[in-house]
Design a protein around this motif. Structure first.
Motif, PDB file in Angstrom:
ATOM      1  N   ALA A   1       0.768  -1.446  -0.108  1.00  0.00           N
ATOM      2  CA  ALA A   1       0.144   0.123  -0.067  1.00  0.00           C
ATOM      3  C   ALA A   1       0.760   1.193   0.070  1.00  0.00           C
ATOM      4  O   ALA A   1       1.867   1.230   0.496  1.00  0.00           O
ATOM      5  N   TYR A   2       0.372   2.303  -0.669  1.00  0.00           N
ATOM      6  CA  TYR A   2       1.162   3.582  -0.644  1.00  0.00           C
ATOM      7  C   TYR A   2       0.066   4.546  -0.516  1.00  0.00           C
ATOM      8  O   TYR A   2      -1.114   4.516  -0.691  1.00  0.00           O
ATOM      9  N   ALA A   3       0.388   5.751  -0.235  1.00  0.00           N
ATOM     10  CA  ALA A   3      -0.488   7.017  -0.112  1.00  0.00           C
ATOM     11  C   ALA A   3      -0.387   7.768  -1.023  1.00  0.00           C
ATOM     12  O   ALA A   3       0.812   8.232  -1.463  1.00  0.00           O
ATOM     13  N   GLY A   4      -1.375   8.145  -2.067  1.00  0.00           N
ATOM     14  CA  GLY A   4      -1.425   8.941  -3.132  1.00  0.00           C
ATOM     15  C   GLY A   4      -2.116   8.358  -4.387  1.00  0.00           C
ATOM     16  O   GLY A   4      -3.022   7.119  -3.947  1.00  0.00           O
ATOM     17  N   THR A   5      -2.175   8.715  -5.396  1.00  0.00           N
ATOM     18  CA  THR A   5      -2.841   8.334  -6.648  1.00  0.00           C
ATOM     19  C   THR A   5      -1.878   7.587  -7.679  1.00  0.00           C
ATOM     20  O   THR A   5      -0.794   7.593  -7.170  1.00  0.00           O
ATOM     21  N   ARG A   6      -2.595   6.970  -8.408  1.00  0.00           N
ATOM     22  CA  ARG A   6      -1.612   6.332  -9.536  1.00  0.00           C
ATOM     23  C   ARG A   6      -0.850   7.574 -10.235  1.00  0.00           C
ATOM     24  O   ARG A   6      -1.209   8.522 -10.423  1.00  0.00           O
TER      25      ARG A   6
ATOM     26  N   GLU B   1      -2.465   7.408   7.362  1.00  0.00           N
ATOM     27  CA  GLU B   1      -3.028   6.463   8.517  1.00  0.00           C
ATOM     28  C   GLU B   1      -3.550   5.428   7.760  1.00  0.00           C
ATOM     29  O   GLU B   1      -3.764   4.135   8.330  1.00  0.00           O
ATOM     30  N   ASP B   2      -4.572   5.526   6.558  1.00  0.00           N
ATOM     31  CA  ASP B   2      -5.157   4.445   5.859  1.00  0.00           C
ATOM     32  C   ASP B   2      -4.267   3.431   5.830  1.00  0.00           C
ATOM     33  O   ASP B   2      -4.660   2.110   5.691  1.00  0.00           O
ATOM     34  N   VAL B   3      -2.891   3.672   5.340  1.00  0.00           N
ATOM     35  CA  VAL B   3      -1.788   2.517   5.237  1.00  0.00           C
ATOM     36  C   VAL B   3      -1.756   1.758   6.382  1.00  0.00           C
ATOM     37  O   VAL B   3      -1.737   0.573   6.415  1.00  0.00           O
ATOM     38  N   PHE B   4      -1.611   2.644   7.491  1.00  0.00           N
ATOM     39  CA  PHE B   4      -1.514   1.840   8.757  1.00  0.00           C
ATOM     40  C   PHE B   4      -2.859   0.974   9.194  1.00  0.00           C
ATOM     41  O   PHE B   4      -2.496  -0.205   9.803  1.00  0.00           O
TER      42      PHE B   4
ATOM     43  N   LEU C   1      -2.671  -2.254   7.088  1.00  0.00           N
ATOM     44  CA  LEU C   1      -1.653  -2.983   7.746  1.00  0.00           C
ATOM     45  C   LEU C   1      -2.205  -3.768   9.052  1.00  0.00           C
ATOM     46  O   LEU C   1      -2.136  -5.117   9.153  1.00  0.00           O
ATOM     47  N   SER C   2      -2.777  -3.279   9.970  1.00  0.00           N
ATOM     48  CA  SER C   2      -3.242  -3.707  11.326  1.00  0.00           C
ATOM     49  C   SER C   2      -4.425  -4.525  10.883  1.00  0.00           C
ATOM     50  O   SER C   2      -4.722  -5.478  11.617  1.00  0.00           O
ATOM     51  N   GLN C   3      -5.298  -4.413   9.698  1.00  0.00           N
ATOM     52  CA  GLN C   3      -6.271  -5.248   9.260  1.00  0.00           C
ATOM     53  C   GLN C   3      -5.694  -6.502   8.673  1.00  0.00           C
ATOM     54  O   GLN C   3      -6.465  -7.423   8.442  1.00  0.00           O
ATOM     55  N   GLY C   4      -4.502  -6.534   8.261  1.00  0.00           N
ATOM     56  CA  GLY C   4      -3.710  -7.641   7.542  1.00  0.00           C
ATOM     57  C   GLY C   4      -4.323  -7.887   5.992  1.00  0.00           C
ATOM     58  O   GLY C   4      -4.116  -8.595   5.607  1.00  0.00           O
ATOM     59  N   SER C   5      -5.008  -6.650   5.454  1.00  0.00           N
ATOM     60  CA  SER C   5      -5.357  -6.589   4.102  1.00  0.00           C
ATOM     61  C   SER C   5      -4.087  -6.372   3.070  1.00  0.00           C
ATOM     62  O   SER C   5      -4.230  -6.698   1.985  1.00  0.00           O
ATOM     63  N   ILE C   6      -3.077  -5.716   3.666  1.00  0.00           N
ATOM     64  CA  ILE C   6      -1.886  -5.631   2.991  1.00  0.00           C
ATOM     65  C   ILE C   6      -0.736  -6.427   3.860  1.00  0.00           C
ATOM     66  O   ILE C   6      -0.628  -6.383   4.877  1.00  0.00           O
ATOM     67  N   ASP C   7       0.333  -6.222   2.982  1.00  0.00           N
ATOM     68  CA  ASP C   7       1.647  -6.779   3.774  1.00  0.00           C
ATOM     69  C   ASP C   7       2.833  -5.707   4.118  1.00  0.00           C
ATOM     70  O   ASP C   7       3.307  -5.840   5.161  1.00  0.00           O
ATOM     71  N   TYR C   8       2.691  -4.771   3.379  1.00  0.00           N
ATOM     72  CA  TYR C   8       3.842  -3.719   3.454  1.00  0.00           C
ATOM     73  C   TYR C   8       3.075  -2.243   3.137  1.00  0.00           C
ATOM     74  O   TYR C   8       2.327  -2.287   2.333  1.00  0.00           O
ATOM     75  N   GLY C   9       3.504  -1.411   3.758  1.00  0.00           N
ATOM     76  CA  GLY C   9       3.066  -0.088   3.448  1.00  0.00           C
ATOM     77  C   GLY C   9       4.440   0.825   3.108  1.00  0.00           C
ATOM     78  O   GLY C   9       5.562   0.664   3.564  1.00  0.00           O
ATOM     79  N   VAL C  10       4.244   1.570   1.942  1.00  0.00           N
ATOM     80  CA  VAL C  10       5.246   2.429   1.618  1.00  0.00           C
ATOM     81  C   VAL C  10       5.086   3.940   1.865  1.00  0.00           C
ATOM     82  O   VAL C  10       4.104   4.457   1.279  1.00  0.00           O
ATOM     83  N   LEU C  11       5.551   4.714   2.538  1.00  0.00           N
ATOM     84  CA  LEU C  11       5.369   6.046   2.931  1.00  0.00           C
ATOM     85  C   LEU C  11       6.643   6.795   3.084  1.00  0.00           C
ATOM     86  O   LEU C  11       7.807   6.497   3.395  1.00  0.00           O
TER      87      LEU C  11
ATOM     88  N   ILE D   1       7.108  -0.444   5.668  1.00  0.00           N
ATOM     89  CA  ILE D   1       6.658  -0.560   6.827  1.00  0.00           C
ATOM     90  C   ILE D   1       6.096  -2.113   6.983  1.00  0.00           C
ATOM     91  O   ILE D   1       5.141  -2.441   6.099  1.00  0.00           O
ATOM     92  N   SER D   2       6.313  -2.770   8.222  1.00  0.00           N
ATOM     93  CA  SER D   2       5.589  -3.605   8.245  1.00  0.00           C
ATOM     94  C   SER D   2       5.177  -4.085   9.667  1.00  0.00           C
ATOM     95  O   SER D   2       5.613  -3.263  10.628  1.00  0.00           O
ATOM     96  N   ARG D   3       4.226  -4.958   9.890  1.00  0.00           N
ATOM     97  CA  ARG D   3       3.646  -5.198  11.339  1.00  0.00           C
ATOM     98  C   ARG D   3       4.791  -5.546  12.152  1.00  0.00           C
ATOM     99  O   ARG D   3       4.607  -5.443  13.526  1.00  0.00           O
ATOM    100  N   LYS D   4       5.842  -6.737  11.695  1.00  0.00           N
ATOM    101  CA  LYS D   4       6.812  -7.266  12.431  1.00  0.00           C
ATOM    102  C   LYS D   4       8.118  -6.851  12.074  1.00  0.00           C
ATOM    103  O   LYS D   4       8.393  -6.437  10.758  1.00  0.00           O
ATOM    104  N   ILE D   5       9.020  -6.888  12.706  1.00  0.00           N
ATOM    105  CA  ILE D   5      10.389  -6.948  12.530  1.00  0.00           C
ATOM    106  C   ILE D   5      10.824  -8.115  11.520  1.00  0.00           C
ATOM    107  O   ILE D   5      10.761  -8.997  11.593  1.00  0.00           O
ATOM    108  N   GLU D   6      11.427  -7.673  10.315  1.00  0.00           N
ATOM    109  CA  GLU D   6      11.992  -8.409   9.354  1.00  0.00           C
ATOM    110  C   GLU D   6      13.236  -8.156   9.084  1.00  0.00           C
ATOM    111  O   GLU D   6      13.382  -6.740   8.702  1.00  0.00           O
ATOM    112  N   LEU D   7      14.064  -8.927   8.882  1.00  0.00           N
ATOM    113  CA  LEU D   7      15.502  -8.586   8.760  1.00  0.00           C
ATOM    114  C   LEU D   7      15.811  -8.944   7.382  1.00  0.00           C
ATOM    115  O   LEU D   7      16.338 -10.333   7.210  1.00  0.00           O
TER     116      LEU D   7
END
Lengths: 302, 302
Positions: free
Chosen positions: B33-38, B63-66, B69-79, B206-212
């Protein structure tokens, strides 16, 4: 050091000169420029600082204010430099550095958003709301009760109010300041609707020359450091030795130098003339570039 | 310390756990997910990082991106988190702190503005230009040659392009990316018109959990310090002892606490797992509040 400029030495000399005529007073009916339109928070900050005894000149951009200063067509500029939601306003720092002008005062303005609409409009007639995107996000809790309203982002809150006033359409409302309602002759349908978030903007008053108004307490400086671990630590140590409080620190990438960083620091404390004229050359010595930005009275809640 | 939360201890444990499964890899066809339009720079950053093998979801606000993420409908956010002209994007830091999510990667996007117009338009037919105010200021030198054009500020560059495309009026043009021209079927009348200023935006993944992911080199943390001279000096000293490079430092006012400041620091260097698990608890000990934001590979120019 090779990168030291005459300006740096000049600024310290100018500061010493300014101490000789301390305290200076603001000239009568100064010409004051701000960026924005009538009813904007920039105008509000100008009036709050100069207490209405000033001639106001709205300009379109931050740089227009600096150009007017350089041409001598105004005495002071009032520009936003830090916002509690969006952080520092880097463009103003860049202009301060480019024009080598000084901060001589500061003012804080709390955004207090209202819902404004033309005469005859009510909560029932409204279909569209115009404001700056921040106006919407700061009023989100209020807007949650009116989900059928379409929120249309606009350049700034005052321009949104002007637009709604011009259209005079009861389906249109704006989120802007109470002052914008007075200026554009709109009705205030709801006051202080930004209860979810307090938003404060710090404005600085800019002058071509160093002016020391009564009881200055805050110092702003900018510097660039050699790119090695520990260089910032050494500088921060100097403030520690002089028992000064750092009240703001910020690094800003210098693009041309591969994200090398410029630092902006504000400090307060028991700063005597002696402390300042001893301290600044020490920092200047350690930095690759140093700029004294100003020494001015801190804003106090009235 | 009383203000320490379970989250802080949990984050350090989670970091240790993440080291056990290092290096992790990005799952196949992640939902991003990203914030903005195409056609926005947020979309460009997402594609640059995930190399097109992803499903993209545009959202209206950060915040829509977050929330997604919290609802699990996306895997990553880009902000966006830092811009070379406007500085740090504080709202994203606030959301990271509120949702307690992590930075797992970064991407940098250079704004390359173009003058876009509908088919049939030319430099002679244009009367109005739409863009984000930054689009205008970054293209000022170019626009100086066309002073008769009226510059109309708009929400963002991609929406300005969409609007001009929709109107299909040869008197209207937009300043936006080349990609926006492709998406909205506009002609490119001039390329790279922002020659007066380079503008780079740093985006974080951005991710819900730490990923290295492989070869992490940059650490982001946030902390609040006791309000006494020298407290920042002590913390900065720790980085000096560990020979780490501070690559970003920023203080942000905490309004509820009378402009008490929260600090954001990014550092790089020869960071082993041991250094990190030893260093972070030392900072946590000295801070009143501490947040580990992420450990991730630094962006490298391709």
């Amino acid at each position: 050091m090779a990168t030291k400029t005459n300006h740096e030495a000049n600024a310290l000399n100018a500061l010493k000169q300014a101490f000789l005529v301390y305290p200076q007073t603001i000239k009568k009916e100064p010409r004051v420029a701000y960026a924005g339109t009538r009813g904007s928070y920039g105008e509000e900050a100008s009036l709050a600082f100069f207490k209405q005894h000033c001639e106001l000149f709205p300009f379109k951009t931050f740089e227009d204010v600096f150009v007017a200063l350089s041409q001598g067509s105004i005495d002071y500029g009032v520009l936003p430099i830090e916002n509690s939601s969006t952080g520092s306003i880097a463009a103003v720092y860049d202009l301060l550095s480019r024009y080598q002008y000084y901060i001589v005062g500061e003012e804080e303005i709390k955004a207090r958003h209202c819902l404004l609409a033309p005469k005859g409009a009510s909560f029932e007639t409204i279909a569209e709301v115009y404001s700056h995107p921040q106006g919407f996000s700061q009023s989100q809790e209020f807007l949650n009760d009116y989900t059928r309203w379409k929120c249309i982002p606009y350049y700034n809150t005052a321009i949104a109010a002007a637009y709604v006033a011009e259209k005079s359409d009861p389906t249109m409302a704006a989120i802007a300041s109470k002052r914008a309602a007075e200026i554009y002759d709109l009705e205030v349908l709801a006051e202080n609707i930004n209860f979810s978030q307090t938003n404060v903007t710090r404005f600085v008053v800019i002058s071509r020359k160093i002016e020391l108004f009564k009881n200055p307490t805050r110092v702003s400086i900018a510097f660039r450091l050699p790119h090695r671990p520990g260089s910032l630590y050494e500088i921060i140590g100097i403030f520690s030795v002089f028992s000064l409080n750092l009240c703001k620190i910020e690094s800003r990438p210098l693009l041309k130098e591969n994200w090398e960083y410029l630092f902006f620091i504000d400090f307060t404390g028991n700063i005597s003339q002696n402390t300042l004229v001893n301290l600044l050359p020490i920092i200047e010595e350690k930095a690759e570039y140093f700029q004294f930005l100003g020494y001015y009275p801190q804003f106090e809640e009235k």
